[in-house]
Design a protein around this motif. Sequence first.
Motif, short mmCIF file in Angstrom:
data_model
loop_
_atom_site.label_atom_id
_atom_site.label_comp_id
_atom_site.label_asym_id
_atom_site.label_seq_id
_atom_site.Cartn_x
_atom_site.Cartn_y
_atom_site.Cartn_z
N LYS A 56 -12.78 1.08 15.63
CA LYS A 56 -12.93 0.89 17.07
C LYS A 56 -12.00 -0.23 17.56
O LYS A 56 -11.38 -0.11 18.61
N ARG A 57 -11.87 -1.29 16.76
CA ARG A 57 -10.97 -2.39 17.12
C ARG A 57 -9.52 -1.94 17.11
O ARG A 57 -8.73 -2.33 17.97
N ARG A 59 -8.47 1.11 17.73
CA ARG A 59 -8.29 1.92 18.95
C ARG A 59 -8.14 1.02 20.18
O ARG A 59 -7.32 1.30 21.06
N GLN A 60 -8.91 -0.08 20.25
CA GLN A 60 -8.80 -1.02 21.38
C GLN A 60 -7.42 -1.66 21.41
O GLN A 60 -6.80 -1.76 22.46
N CYS A 61 -6.94 -2.09 20.27
CA CYS A 61 -5.61 -2.69 20.18
C CYS A 61 -4.54 -1.70 20.63
O CYS A 61 -3.66 -2.03 21.43
N GLU A 63 -4.87 0.89 22.57
CA GLU A 63 -4.99 1.12 24.01
C GLU A 63 -4.36 -0.02 24.80
O GLU A 63 -3.69 0.20 25.82
N CYS A 64 -4.56 -1.24 24.37
CA CYS A 64 -3.96 -2.40 25.04
C CYS A 64 -2.43 -2.29 25.06
O CYS A 64 -1.80 -2.52 26.09
N GLU A 84 -17.68 -8.39 19.45
CA GLU A 84 -16.79 -7.41 20.09
C GLU A 84 -16.25 -7.86 21.44
O GLU A 84 -15.24 -7.34 21.89
N ASP A 87 -12.54 -8.78 21.70
CA ASP A 87 -11.51 -7.75 21.59
C ASP A 87 -11.19 -7.17 22.97
O ASP A 87 -11.66 -6.10 23.34
N THR A 88 -10.39 -7.91 23.71
CA THR A 88 -9.99 -7.45 25.04
C THR A 88 -8.47 -7.51 25.14
O THR A 88 -7.81 -8.21 24.38
N CYS A 89 -7.94 -6.78 26.08
CA CYS A 89 -6.51 -6.81 26.33
C CYS A 89 -6.16 -8.13 27.02
O CYS A 89 -6.93 -8.63 27.85
#
Length: 159
Positions: A56-57, A59-61, A63-64, A84, A87-89
């Motif tokens: 999931k992390r 995928r977040q990276c 996407e950012c 969690e 884990d932001t853009c």
Amino acid sequence: VQLHVESRNAISSPEFGGVPGNPFSVEVHAKLQSDWDITNWYTAKENAILKAQNDKRIRQCTECLRVSKAFCDWRPVLGSIWNESFDTCIDDDDLQAEICTSPAVLPDDEGKTVTGVFFRFDRTQPGDDGVIACQRIDFPRANREFRMSDTMRRWFRRH
């Protein structure tokens, strides 16, 4: 962490013999002890949960980076207090890169300096869309502390 399931059972029979005129008697006892080491099973279950969280992390990276932002992996720095929400853009600029990669206030358990890992879309590398870099995000494995070998474990159990 080690987990064991243990079962101890005992069976006794009534006394045989001991009739008038016979001074001898016989008693039968039986014990069964079973011990199953379920550490590997538990560790595998925990690592499966941690891997799903890490996917999931990743995928977040990814996407950012696809929306021209950056991603800072704070997990190596924060350890057990990471969650969690970190884990932001973030903005893809040098200031954010410096903040992310500045040394932590406290070293890790081995005395090494720990920094966050800054992921950004590298415009200077042809064909690098940053997604490859995000695939390098790793996670701490469950039960990675000192583990005795099977031989040592058997020896300590005996004494």
